[in-house]
Write a protein that holds these residues in place. Sequence first.
Motif, PDB file in Angstrom:
ATOM      1  N   THR A   1       1.418   5.222   9.304  1.00  0.00           N
ATOM      2  CA  THR A   1       1.372   3.837   9.782  1.00  0.00           C
ATOM      3  C   THR A   1       2.723   3.283  10.230  1.00  0.00           C
TER       4      THR A   1
ATOM      5  N   ARG B   1       0.836  -1.206   0.000  1.00  0.00           N
ATOM      6  CA  ARG B   1       0.000   0.000   0.000  1.00  0.00           C
ATOM      7  C   ARG B   1       0.873   1.259   0.000  1.00  0.00           C
ATOM      8  N   LEU B   2       1.936   1.237   0.788  1.00  0.00           N
ATOM      9  CA  LEU B   2       2.821   2.409   0.857  1.00  0.00           C
ATOM     10  C   LEU B   2       3.560   2.638  -0.454  1.00  0.00           C
TER      11      LEU B   2
ATOM     12  N   LEU C   1      -1.986   8.631  -0.947  1.00  0.00           N
ATOM     13  CA  LEU C   1      -1.987   8.083   0.412  1.00  0.00           C
ATOM     14  C   LEU C   1      -2.516   9.149   1.366  1.00  0.00           C
ATOM     15  N   THR C   2      -3.351   8.736   2.270  1.00  0.00           N
ATOM     16  CA  THR C   2      -3.862   9.660   3.274  1.00  0.00           C
ATOM     17  C   THR C   2      -2.787   9.885   4.343  1.00  0.00           C
TER      18      THR C   2
ATOM     19  N   ARG D   1      -3.151   9.396   7.426  1.00  0.00           N
ATOM     20  CA  ARG D   1      -3.221   8.225   8.307  1.00  0.00           C
ATOM     21  C   ARG D   1      -2.346   7.090   7.777  1.00  0.00           C
ATOM     22  N   GLU D   2      -2.388   6.855   6.477  1.00  0.00           N
ATOM     23  CA  GLU D   2      -1.563   5.794   5.884  1.00  0.00           C
ATOM     24  C   GLU D   2      -0.078   6.141   5.939  1.00  0.00           C
TER      25      GLU D   2
END
Length: 176
Positions: A19, A5-6, A12-13, A15-16
Amino acid sequence: MIPARLLGGGHLTLRELLTPVTAMFLHAGLWHLLGNMLYLYIFGDNVEDTLGHGAYLLFYLLCGVASFAVQVTFRPASDIPNLGASGAIAGVLGAYFVLFPRARVVTLLPFFVIVEIPALVFLGLWFLLQFLGGAASLGRSSSAGGVAWWAHIGGFLAGILLLMVLGGAGRRRHTI
């Protein structure tokens, strides 16, 4: 923290993006948490005493983020969530390795034998086991879960490097 995801591109939000920090405060279960806390209890206070409270907090968080970066480097396509403080604590172990190589670590061996092992030997063997686990994981699918060996290795090495950057290595103590 999910490597794919990264690194997958796209938006990317916040929040992401956070992480790699927030994942350090989550654990896979009670034994994961207790194991991390045991290592932090044994090694953390001496490193914190050497660095000071504020520098130690910064050191700890940076080791954790660095450990996730190394894990992502070795498992960039993984969609398995990575979590836990193991990488940050591995950074504390790396600092302890440099600061207190002759300190004795009370160790429980099989058959309830208790021995004192020099930190250099104890942590050297710990690092070797992490490296062997990491090397063995290279041939496996990145979709298989398990131990984030490369996060441990990356955290340990980051701890050594960050200790030098923060000036802690100059405050080396040989005994406790």
